[in-house]
Motif scaffolding. Structure first.
Motif, PDB file in Angstrom:
ATOM      1  N   TRP A 196      39.480  45.691  91.175  1.00 19.22           N
ATOM      2  CA  TRP A 196      39.165  47.128  91.216  1.00 19.22           C
ATOM      3  C   TRP A 196      38.076  47.353  92.250  1.00 19.22           C
ATOM      4  N   LYS A 197      38.379  48.166  93.257  1.00 15.23           N
ATOM      5  CA  LYS A 197      37.405  48.437  94.305  1.00 15.23           C
ATOM      6  C   LYS A 197      37.563  49.878  94.773  1.00 15.23           C
ATOM      7  N   VAL A 198      36.453  50.609  94.834  1.00 14.19           N
ATOM      8  CA  VAL A 198      36.448  52.000  95.288  1.00 14.19           C
ATOM      9  C   VAL A 198      35.542  52.098  96.507  1.00 14.19           C
ATOM     10  N   ASP A 199      36.059  52.674  97.604  1.00 12.20           N
ATOM     11  CA  ASP A 199      35.297  52.782  98.854  1.00 12.20           C
ATOM     12  C   ASP A 199      35.423  54.185  99.432  1.00 12.20           C
ATOM     13  N   GLU A 200      34.321  54.704  99.944  1.00 11.54           N
ATOM     14  CA  GLU A 200      34.381  55.918 100.754  1.00 11.54           C
ATOM     15  C   GLU A 200      34.770  55.511 102.171  1.00 11.54           C
ATOM     16  N   ARG A 201      35.741  56.195 102.739  1.00 13.37           N
ATOM     17  CA  ARG A 201      36.312  55.779 104.009  1.00 13.37           C
ATOM     18  C   ARG A 201      35.836  56.600 105.196  1.00 13.37           C
ATOM     19  N   GLY A 202      35.053  57.643 104.994  1.00 17.81           N
ATOM     20  CA  GLY A 202      34.695  58.497 106.129  1.00 17.81           C
ATOM     21  C   GLY A 202      35.907  59.287 106.582  1.00 17.81           C
ATOM     22  N   ALA A 203      36.021  59.514 107.896  1.00 17.35           N
ATOM     23  CA  ALA A 203      37.143  60.286 108.430  1.00 17.35           C
ATOM     24  C   ALA A 203      38.398  59.418 108.502  1.00 17.35           C
ATOM     25  N   VAL A 204      39.471  59.899 107.903  1.00 18.01           N
ATOM     26  CA  VAL A 204      40.742  59.177 107.853  1.00 18.01           C
ATOM     27  C   VAL A 204      41.866  60.153 108.185  1.00 18.01           C
ATOM     28  N   THR A 205      42.901  59.646 108.851  1.00 18.44           N
ATOM     29  CA  THR A 205      44.092  60.447 109.112  1.00 18.44           C
ATOM     30  C   THR A 205      45.273  59.840 108.367  1.00 18.44           C
ATOM     31  N   LEU A 206      45.826  60.607 107.444  1.00 16.28           N
ATOM     32  CA  LEU A 206      47.007  60.155 106.717  1.00 16.28           C
ATOM     33  C   LEU A 206      48.259  60.487 107.530  1.00 16.28           C
ATOM     34  N   PRO A 207      49.242  59.604 107.534  1.00 10.26           N
ATOM     35  CA  PRO A 207      50.484  59.913 108.253  1.00 10.26           C
ATOM     36  C   PRO A 207      51.277  60.982 107.511  1.00 10.26           C
ATOM     37  N   GLY A 208      52.125  61.680 108.239  1.00 10.74           N
ATOM     38  CA  GLY A 208      53.039  62.609 107.590  1.00 10.74           C
ATOM     39  C   GLY A 208      54.191  61.843 106.955  1.00 10.74           C
ATOM     40  N   TYR A 209      54.721  62.373 105.891  1.00  5.13           N
ATOM     41  CA  TYR A 209      55.884  61.755 105.252  1.00  5.13           C
ATOM     42  C   TYR A 209      57.065  61.840 106.210  1.00  5.13           C
ATOM     43  N   ILE A 222      47.589  62.082  99.651  1.00  6.01           N
ATOM     44  CA  ILE A 222      47.410  60.718  99.172  1.00  6.01           C
ATOM     45  C   ILE A 222      48.402  59.797  99.880  1.00  6.01           C
ATOM     46  N   LYS A 223      47.904  58.623 100.220  1.00  2.27           N
ATOM     47  CA  LYS A 223      48.742  57.577 100.800  1.00  2.27           C
ATOM     48  C   LYS A 223      48.661  56.354  99.894  1.00  2.27           C
ATOM     49  N   VAL A 224      49.820  55.790  99.523  1.00  2.00           N
ATOM     50  CA  VAL A 224      49.873  54.531  98.784  1.00  2.00           C
ATOM     51  C   VAL A 224      50.393  53.464  99.742  1.00  2.00           C
ATOM     52  N   MET A 225      49.599  52.426  99.937  1.00  2.00           N
ATOM     53  CA  MET A 225      49.875  51.427 100.966  1.00  2.00           C
ATOM     54  C   MET A 225      49.963  52.146 102.310  1.00  2.00           C
ATOM     55  N   ASP A 226      51.126  52.146 102.972  1.00  2.00           N
ATOM     56  CA  ASP A 226      51.216  52.821 104.275  1.00  2.00           C
ATOM     57  C   ASP A 226      52.112  54.051 104.229  1.00  2.00           C
ATOM     58  N   GLN A 227      52.392  54.568 103.019  1.00  2.00           N
ATOM     59  CA  GLN A 227      53.300  55.699 102.895  1.00  2.00           C
ATOM     60  C   GLN A 227      52.627  56.911 102.251  1.00  2.00           C
ATOM     61  N   ARG A 228      52.890  58.064 102.816  1.00  2.00           N
ATOM     62  CA  ARG A 228      52.367  59.324 102.297  1.00  2.00           C
ATOM     63  C   ARG A 228      53.182  59.749 101.077  1.00  2.00           C
TER      64      ARG A 228
END
Length: 255
Positions: free
Chosen positions: A229-242, A163-169
């Protein structure tokens, strides 16, 4: 009785002072002291409007930007260390695979996959209640810490791999905290709207959101007062490492 000039004088007669005059003199003396103190403090500036007096919000923002820069520096140094370690660390392929698995579990490695994003926002300015609902209180119109925590907990419950919140893992020691109407996450400050992105099965993630009683309660405020409140499917996403510190200050790892 002696009338000599060398004779000691008798006791002086006490002079009566009117209480109102004494009080008036004390008030003027106090006013003068306050004026002098204020002048020395201000040094010729307007204490209330002087732009050189840094607001607390400005200080928080500066510290947040500094922490972001330090995070980037730490990530860069960590990348250099990993590169040097991989040149010839004497480890076997099995050990390397185990290390990569641990990094993924700890959230320090990048993570790619299908994702779902949730965006929460404060109600519009001058928001009013929908028909049938009571007039809103100020707290009814802003995102609270428990709202963000409810989304994060539901996504974990739905099998999120990261999970990423804003731009942080997020990692196991991450704390989602709100102060006023701002989010403080791992030393950095954010303002709404707040975006949460989770990698996992989108269908299961969305079902977990629907099943959460805390989120269902939040959706009542969305309907009543216009919270975002908005829910979206994002397809392929890459989360950054902490990339922050992983030192424990108030606990010790179980061995």
């Amino acid at each position: 009785m002696s009338n000599s000039a060398d004779s000691p004088p008798g006791p002086a007669r006490s002079t009566f002072r009117h209480p109102a005059k004494v009080l008036t003199a004390a008030v003027f003396a106090l006013a003068g002291l306050i004026f002098v103190t204020s002048a020395n403090t201000a040094k010729g500036t307007n204490i209330r409007t002087d732009s050189s007096l840094l607001k607390l919000s400005d200080l928080i923002q500066q510290r947040s930007e500094k922490n972001a820069a330090l995070d980037e520096s730490v990530a860069s140094v960590r990348g250099d260390i990993d590169t040097l370690a991989q040149r010839d660390d004497g480890s076997t392929k099995a050990e390397d695979a185990r290390l990569e698995a641990l990094e993924r579990a700890a959230g320090t490695a990048k993570l790619s996959g299908s994702a779902l994003s949730v965006t929460l926002d404060d109600a519009p300015q001058n928001a009013t209640a929908s028909p049938g609902y009571p007039d809103p209180q100020p707290n009814d119109l802003v995102i609270h810490q428990q709202d963000l925590q409810a989304v994060v907990n539901a996504l974990w419950q739905g099998g999120a791999r990261g999970i990423k919140v804003m731009d942080q893992r997020l990692i196991s020691t991450s704390a989602v905290r709100c102060v006023g109407n701002t989010l403080i996450l791992q030393g950095r400050v954010y303002s709404p709207p707040y975006k949460i992105t989770a990698v996992g099965d989108p269908g299961k993630l969305e079902q977990a959101l629907d099943d959460s009683p805390a989120i269902q309660n939040y959706l009542l405020y969305v309907k009543a007062y216009g919270l975002g409140w908005k829910v979206d499917e994002r397809g392929a996403v890459t989360l950054p490492g902490y990339s922050g510190t992983v030192d424990l200050h108030y606990a010790e790892p179980v061995k």
